[in-house]
Design a protein around this motif. Structure first.
Motif, mmCIF file in Angstrom:
data_model
loop_
_atom_site.group_PDB
_atom_site.id
_atom_site.type_symbol
_atom_site.label_atom_id
_atom_site.label_comp_id
_atom_site.label_asym_id
_atom_site.label_seq_id
_atom_site.Cartn_x
_atom_site.Cartn_y
_atom_site.Cartn_z
ATOM 1 N N GLU A 22 8.876 -12.350 15.089
ATOM 2 C CA GLU A 22 9.139 -11.266 14.130
ATOM 3 C C GLU A 22 10.480 -11.451 13.413
ATOM 4 O OE1 GLU A 22 6.972 -9.177 13.121
ATOM 5 O OE2 GLU A 22 5.629 -8.547 14.728
ATOM 6 N N LYS A 25 9.904 -14.841 10.929
ATOM 7 C CA LYS A 25 8.940 -14.737 9.839
ATOM 8 C C LYS A 25 9.516 -14.033 8.619
ATOM 9 C CE LYS A 25 5.477 -12.431 11.659
ATOM 10 N NZ LYS A 25 4.479 -11.434 12.039
ATOM 11 N N ARG A 266 -0.736 2.675 2.733
ATOM 12 C CA ARG A 266 -0.594 2.145 4.096
ATOM 13 C C ARG A 266 -0.543 0.632 4.099
ATOM 14 N NH1 ARG A 266 -4.360 5.588 8.113
ATOM 15 N NH2 ARG A 266 -4.109 7.619 7.134
ATOM 16 N N TYR A 267 0.546 0.105 4.524
ATOM 17 C CA TYR A 267 0.684 -1.344 4.671
ATOM 18 C C TYR A 267 1.420 -1.628 5.961
ATOM 19 C CZ TYR A 267 -0.560 -1.383 -0.254
ATOM 20 O OH TYR A 267 -1.210 -1.210 -1.436
ATOM 21 N N ASP A 270 4.736 -6.072 8.357
ATOM 22 C CA ASP A 270 4.731 -7.529 8.182
ATOM 23 C C ASP A 270 3.939 -7.979 6.955
ATOM 24 O OD1 ASP A 270 6.355 -7.874 10.312
ATOM 25 O OD2 ASP A 270 4.794 -8.492 11.723
ATOM 26 N N LYS A 273 4.104 -11.523 5.453
ATOM 27 C CA LYS A 273 4.910 -12.360 6.349
ATOM 28 C C LYS A 273 4.024 -13.149 7.302
ATOM 29 C CE LYS A 273 8.616 -10.318 4.796
ATOM 30 N NZ LYS A 273 8.885 -10.707 3.422
ATOM 31 N N LYS B 11 -2.199 -19.305 13.072
ATOM 32 C CA LYS B 11 -1.409 -18.087 12.924
ATOM 33 C C LYS B 11 -1.346 -17.763 11.428
ATOM 34 C CE LYS B 11 3.191 -18.385 13.698
ATOM 35 N NZ LYS B 11 4.451 -18.488 14.464
ATOM 36 N N LYS B 13 -0.774 -15.858 7.839
ATOM 37 C CA LYS B 13 0.259 -14.940 7.340
ATOM 38 C C LYS B 13 -0.425 -13.724 6.724
ATOM 39 C CE LYS B 13 3.804 -16.696 4.992
ATOM 40 N NZ LYS B 13 4.554 -17.635 4.105
ATOM 41 N N LEU B 14 0.099 -12.559 7.030
ATOM 42 C CA LEU B 14 -0.564 -11.320 6.642
ATOM 43 C C LEU B 14 -0.561 -11.123 5.122
ATOM 44 C CD1 LEU B 14 -1.958 -8.761 7.659
ATOM 45 C CD2 LEU B 14 0.292 -7.678 7.786
ATOM 46 N N CYS B 16 -1.429 -13.263 2.779
ATOM 47 C CA CYS B 16 -1.043 -14.419 1.957
ATOM 48 C C CYS B 16 -2.193 -15.417 1.884
ATOM 49 C CB CYS B 16 0.185 -15.100 2.526
ATOM 50 S SG CYS B 16 1.576 -13.976 2.722
ATOM 51 N N PHE B 50 -4.132 -7.032 10.267
ATOM 52 C CA PHE B 50 -3.836 -5.607 10.021
ATOM 53 C C PHE B 50 -3.562 -5.368 8.532
ATOM 54 C CE2 PHE B 50 -2.925 -5.654 14.633
ATOM 55 C CZ PHE B 50 -3.737 -4.588 15.014
ATOM 56 N N LEU B 51 -4.607 -5.471 7.750
ATOM 57 C CA LEU B 51 -4.486 -5.471 6.292
ATOM 58 C C LEU B 51 -4.269 -4.088 5.698
ATOM 59 C CD1 LEU B 51 -7.356 -7.998 5.736
ATOM 60 C CD2 LEU B 51 -4.963 -8.416 5.167
ATOM 61 N N LYS B 52 -4.897 -3.085 6.274
ATOM 62 C CA LYS B 52 -4.829 -1.718 5.739
ATOM 63 C C LYS B 52 -5.131 -1.732 4.239
ATOM 64 C CE LYS B 52 -1.456 -0.450 9.213
ATOM 65 N NZ LYS B 52 -0.598 0.622 9.622
ATOM 66 N N ASP B 53 -4.207 -1.190 3.426
ATOM 67 C CA ASP B 53 -4.472 -1.077 1.987
ATOM 68 C C ASP B 53 -4.461 -2.412 1.247
ATOM 69 O OD1 ASP B 53 -4.896 1.597 2.197
ATOM 70 O OD2 ASP B 53 -3.045 2.244 1.226
ATOM 71 N N LEU B 54 -4.172 -3.493 1.975
ATOM 72 C CA LEU B 54 -4.213 -4.816 1.341
ATOM 73 C C LEU B 54 -5.645 -5.333 1.179
ATOM 74 C CD1 LEU B 54 -1.371 -6.861 3.077
ATOM 75 C CD2 LEU B 54 -1.504 -6.229 0.675
ATOM 76 N N GLU B 57 -6.839 -6.328 -2.127
ATOM 77 C CA GLU B 57 -5.987 -7.360 -2.732
ATOM 78 C C GLU B 57 -6.314 -8.756 -2.225
ATOM 79 O OE1 GLU B 57 -1.649 -6.974 -3.072
ATOM 80 O OE2 GLU B 57 -1.949 -4.803 -2.924
ATOM 81 N N GLU B 212 1.612 -9.456 14.433
ATOM 82 C CA GLU B 212 1.646 -8.617 13.232
ATOM 83 C C GLU B 212 2.172 -7.256 13.646
ATOM 84 O OE1 GLU B 212 -2.179 -8.516 11.288
ATOM 85 O OE2 GLU B 212 -2.082 -10.631 10.719
#
Lengths: 273, 282
Positions: A22, A25, A266-267, A270, A273, B11, B13-14, B16, B50-54, B57, B212
């Motif tokens: 954490e 990143k 809500r995001y 991370d 990242k 691993k 990237k959230l 990306c 853990f994307l939620k509102d992503l 996108e 995450e």
């Protein structure tokens, strides 16, 4: 009776991995934290040193004039034991300057002010050193609300916020933290002779057994009584959790738009990242 | 037939997609260079978990350049991969693609979206509505995405549909610190092994690693033989890439030794489920 026994090797791996992952990143290699001489910050500094290398960890001891001198000595002992960078920034001048204006302030106000003074120093060190601030509040304190909002509860990352005080002791032993720090009575060290357990009115070991069953295992009140806990104790702890919940949340925002931060915007932290 | 599979315990990237695609292409090239026939990535490998509102996108249509690129790469090696799929009617699915010989061999949309505890999938995603086995160069496969596997009926349907290999793409968070491994890891290992044993199927399980927002994904990807025996298991809590030799003979022998699937009575099962469904309808 303890239900809090954990696999220390696994826990250590998870927490060390957490700090490493954490922190790095977000493109940062260093952390800073307050080292009080107590066990929670001692454990966090050990975890951080293992995760990032001691050269990337900067511990700051921030005593007030009434702090027990033993605390600073223990902080220094811990920093030396894990070879991290260590400095002392006394907060007496700043805190006293403020309370010269409010000489009648009680212990609670003074204690909160001290905790928040330390927070500002750590976040200044964050900018100074390009380091993230590590939190040192354990799950017991967080659930009971036994901490200062925007003071010692403020941090970027908290490695020990999901382990109880009992487990902090276990992991500290497993990680080789100096025995005198593990064995002494937990204290916020805001005034002479203060101890957490006296102030709270119960022992950490006692309350951890209850919290674990109540929070983690979701036992009902009758089940807790059947397990041997007193009704009054259960009610006191339940109320403490409920009444301190505001400390565990972001400030409440008045919703007027279609997309409000943290409600329908809500995001993950991370994100990207 | 015998084949070599690679479980890519990566691993992501959230949020990306382009960085993740680069990482995924690298893994595909490595696996292909090493002579593997199939590479399996975790659930939501292209986007993170853990994307939620992503979700909207990072969503990709199956005719997007990114997916087309992966389809192209499947000419050299078969690929199973998880991503957020955007459909023509703008629903977003937690999906997995099986790509082979430059074509989409199968698309599975996760049916069971966990929405409890630390999970919140149903808030952001639409659920799939089928479990179908499909033909591959290596025999008949069934594909599951993480929580799907916790529903006995899902694996059962795939096995009854003729799948002898189950592949499960996963983003399983670590929780529980009492045992030698995270509690969720121990539970999964039991589940995968039991599923393989009950259905005389081999299971290829690909789980991700990394953190995450403080949640750890425990890895431990594995190949479990139809006997339920774990043949190869990847590292826990660390990036890892494991190569497994999948032997057809082991499947044949297991199905001779314990012919549970041969003896499985689909008629009785259907009849009883029908009865229960009618009773529920009232």
């Amino acid at each position: 009776m303890s239900a809090l026994h954990a696999n220390m090797e696994l826990l250590r791996k998870l927490l060390v991995g957490f700090v490493r992952d954490e922190v790095r990143k977000v493109g940062i290699s260093k952390v800073t934290l307050g080292l009080s001489g107590g066990i929670d910050s001692a454990l966090v500094v050990f975890i951080a040193a293992e995760a990032l290398g001691p050269e990337n960890v900067h511990a700051v001891c921030m005593p007030y004039k009434t702090s027990n001198p033993e605390s600073e000595a223990h902080a220094r002992l811990v920093a030396t034991a894990c070879s991290v960078n260590f400095s002392v920034v006394p907060i007496t001048a700043m805190v006293d300057a403020y309370f010269d204006i409010f000489p009648d302030a009680d212990n609670m106000r003074r204690g909160n002010k001290m905790a928040r003074e330390r927070m500002t120093i750590l976040f200044d060190h964050s900018a100074l050193l390009r380091a993230l601030v590590l939190g040192t509040s354990n799950k017991t304190e967080l659930l009971l609300g036994y901490g200062t909002l925007y003071g010692d509860m403020a941090s970027a990352l908290n490695p020990i916020g999901d382990i109880y005080k009992t487990q902090v002791w276990q992991l500290s032993t497993a990680m080789g933290i100096p025995a005198e720090v593990i064995e002494k009575k937990p204290s916020a060290d805001l005034w002479a002779g203060q101890t957490d357990e006296e102030e709270l009115g119960f022992s950490y070991r006692q309350v951890d057994e209850l919290l674990y069953r109540m929070v983690d295992q979701r036992l009902t009140r009758p089940e807790l009584i059947a397990a041997g806990f007193e009704g009054a104790f259960i009610d006191t702890i339940y109320a403490k959790i409920q009444n301190s919940h505001f400390k565990r949340r972001l400030p409440v925002i008045a919703k007027v738009s279609n997309r409000t931060i943290d409600r329908d915007f809500r995001y993950a932290r991370d994100w990207g990242k | 037939m015998d084949f070599t599979a690679v479980l890519a315990q990566i691993k992501p990237k959230l949020g990306c997609v382009s960085d993740n695609l680069t990482l995924i292409e690298e893994q595909i090239t490595n696996a292909q260079d090493a002579g593997a026939d199939l590479i399996i990535f975790p659930e939501l490998a292209l986007s993170g978990y853990f994307l939620k509102d992503l979700v909207p996108e990072v969503a990709l249509r199956t005719d997007s350049p990114e997916i087309k690129r992966l389809i192209e790469l499947s000419r050299g090696i078969s690929i199973a991969i998880g991503f957020v799929e955007e459909s023509n009617d703008y629903h977003f699915y937690n999906s997995a693609l099986y790509l082979e010989d430059g074509a989409i061999g199968h698309l599975h949309r996760k049916v069971y979206l966990p929405t409890y505890g630390l999970f919140d999938e149903q808030r952001y995603l639409a659920h799939g509505e089928s479990f179908r086995a499909f033909e591959t160069k290596f025999g008949r496969f069934g594909m599951l995405i993480c929580e799907d596997m916790w529903h006995l009926s899902a694996s059962y349907i795939l096995a009854m549909d003729g799948a002898t290999t189950l592949i499960c793409l996963s983003s399983s968070p670590a929780r529980g610190i009492e045992g030698d491994t995270p509690g969720s890891a121990a539970a999964w290992q039991k589940l995968v092994s039991t599923t393989a044993m009950f259905l005389n199927c081999r299971v290829l399980y690909s789980n991700r690693v990394g953190f995450e927002d403080g949640v750890n994904f425990w890895g431990g990807s594995e190949y479990v033989a139809p006997s339920g025996e774990s043949i190869v298991r990847a590292a826990l809590l660390e990036e890892d890439v494991i190569t497994v030799q999948v032997a057809e003979g082991a499947l044949r022998r297991e199905r001779i030794i314990s012919p549970l699937m041969r003896d499985e009575n689909l008629f009785v099962t259907m009849q009883e489920l029908q009865r229960i469904a009618e009773k529920r309808r009232g």
